[in-house]
Write an enzyme that holds these catalytic residues in place. Structure first.
Site, short mmCIF file in Angstrom:
data_model
loop_
_atom_site.label_atom_id
_atom_site.label_comp_id
_atom_site.label_asym_id
_atom_site.label_seq_id
_atom_site.Cartn_x
_atom_site.Cartn_y
_atom_site.Cartn_z
N ASP A 37 0.99 -1.33 -0.15
CA ASP A 37 0.08 0.22 0.03
C ASP A 37 0.68 1.37 -0.07
O ASP A 37 0.16 2.49 0.10
CB ASP A 37 -1.11 -0.06 1.34
CG ASP A 37 -0.16 0.04 2.63
OD1 ASP A 37 0.99 -0.26 2.41
OD2 ASP A 37 -0.94 0.62 3.48
N ASP A 169 19.82 35.20 -13.14
CA ASP A 169 18.85 36.38 -12.56
C ASP A 169 19.43 36.97 -11.66
O ASP A 169 20.65 36.81 -11.11
CB ASP A 169 17.79 35.49 -11.81
CG ASP A 169 17.80 34.28 -11.04
OD1 ASP A 169 18.85 34.63 -10.31
OD2 ASP A 169 17.50 33.28 -11.16
N LYS A 192 15.89 39.66 -16.08
CA LYS A 192 14.65 39.23 -16.67
C LYS A 192 13.42 39.98 -16.22
O LYS A 192 13.01 39.98 -15.21
CB LYS A 192 14.64 37.75 -16.60
CG LYS A 192 13.31 37.03 -17.52
CD LYS A 192 13.48 35.52 -17.09
CE LYS A 192 13.20 35.17 -15.65
NZ LYS A 192 13.25 33.65 -15.74
#
Length: 312
Positions: A37, A169, A192
């Site tokens: 399970d 960035d 950006k």
């Protein structure tokens, strides 16, 4: 070293074996399986009473499965009377959820830190956290290593100081500046931004990259969208060749396809997350091993020696 025991979950067994090779100790006998399970089942197959135990487990994909394996292993070792348990987490999952970015959102990296400490971990050894302040989410000691020495050794042998280091960035500027300083190389930053809703992003390059070999530096590569856009922008700005390096090769979704189709010449990544199976699908990937660095940190922690010289 007879008091040192190293165990591994299923997330990165190859790295665990390599670390054990550097330390000349066997990998501990532990069965980490799942019931039908999906419940995690752990059996520690050797005596750990009074031992200094290290569990090597990256919480990479499948993140929830690997995190749960770590927690259950810690509980098993704690109940087996291990003297000290150190979680060696080369890649700390959920690190990007380190603050509230919108109303009614969780800070999941704090939750994960609490789960790890509550399970019974005495110390955490990790590498290149997405945000350094995550160390403060833990109420136990955290040793935060950087893969930079491993990556820099490779870069120096190939480029010397001729490459321009590029941050993809504004948030990664500090990381890129540190690389540029160590390489005595130039620095560029990609800004950006969108001019409005539903308008494509425009990339402005701060710095001179014309006629230069560029090296994009980041902490992780996930879908590789920003990375490939940055590489294209650098090429359009006159860069002769574009390389990239990152510590954590998450590489989810269309990442491999994007890298293959991009103008990137090569992408350096470490084995903090297993990449062996991805190499055949993406020949541009070049893996580097952080096993020796992690092994040295484990040796120093076990011997109660200073680890600070590795934090560079």
């Amino acid at each position: 070293m007879d008091k040192l025991k190293i165990f591994s979950g299923n997330s990165n067994v190859a790295l665990a074996r390599e670390i054990c090779g550097h330390l000349a100790v066997p990998l501990g006998n532990a069965k980490v399986k799942a019931f039908s399970d999906g419940e995690i089942m752990v059996e520690i197959g050797e005596n750990v009473r009074g031992r200094d135990v290290y569990i090597i487990q990256s919480t990479c994909s499948p993140a929830n499965q690997n995190l749960m394996e770590l927690l259950v292993m810690v509980d098993a070792l704690k109940r087996a009377s291990a003297a000290r348990i150190t979680a060696v987490i080369p890649y700390f999952g959920y690190a990007r959820q380190d603050r509230k970015v919108a109303p009614r959102t969780p800070i999941t990296s704090k939750l994960v830190a609490d789960l790890i400490a509550t399970a019974g971990v005495d110390r955490v050894l990790t590498m290149d956290l997405h945000a350094g302040q995550i160390q403060g989410f833990f109420n136990i000691p955290v040793d935060h290593l950087y893969a930079a020495p491993v990556i820099l050794d490779n870069i120096k042998s190939r480029f010397g100081g001729k490459a321009v280091v590029v941050s993809p960035d504004a948030g990664g500027t500090e990381r890129a500046r540190a690389f540029a300083k160590r390489l005595d190389a130039g620095l560029a930053i990609i800004d950006k931004r969108r001019s409005g809703p539903n308008v494509s992003e425009v990339m402005h390059i701060i710095g001179d990259v014309e006629g230069q070999v560029c090296l994009i530096v980041d902490d992780m590569i996930d879908t590789a969208g920003t990375l490939c856009q940055a590489a294209r922008a650098l090429k359009e700005a006159g860069a002769t060749e574009v390389y990239a390096c990152a510590t954590h090769a998450v590489l989810s979704g269309p990442a491999l396809e994007r890298i293959n189709e991009s103008c990137l010449k090569e992408v350096l990544v470490t084995n903090s997350i297993p990449v062996a199976e991805k190499l055949k699908d993406c020949p541009k990937l070049r893996p580097l091993s952080v096993a020796e660095l992690l092994a040295e940190a484990i040796r120093r922690i076990h011997g109660d020696e200073s680890v600070s010289s590795l934090f560079v």
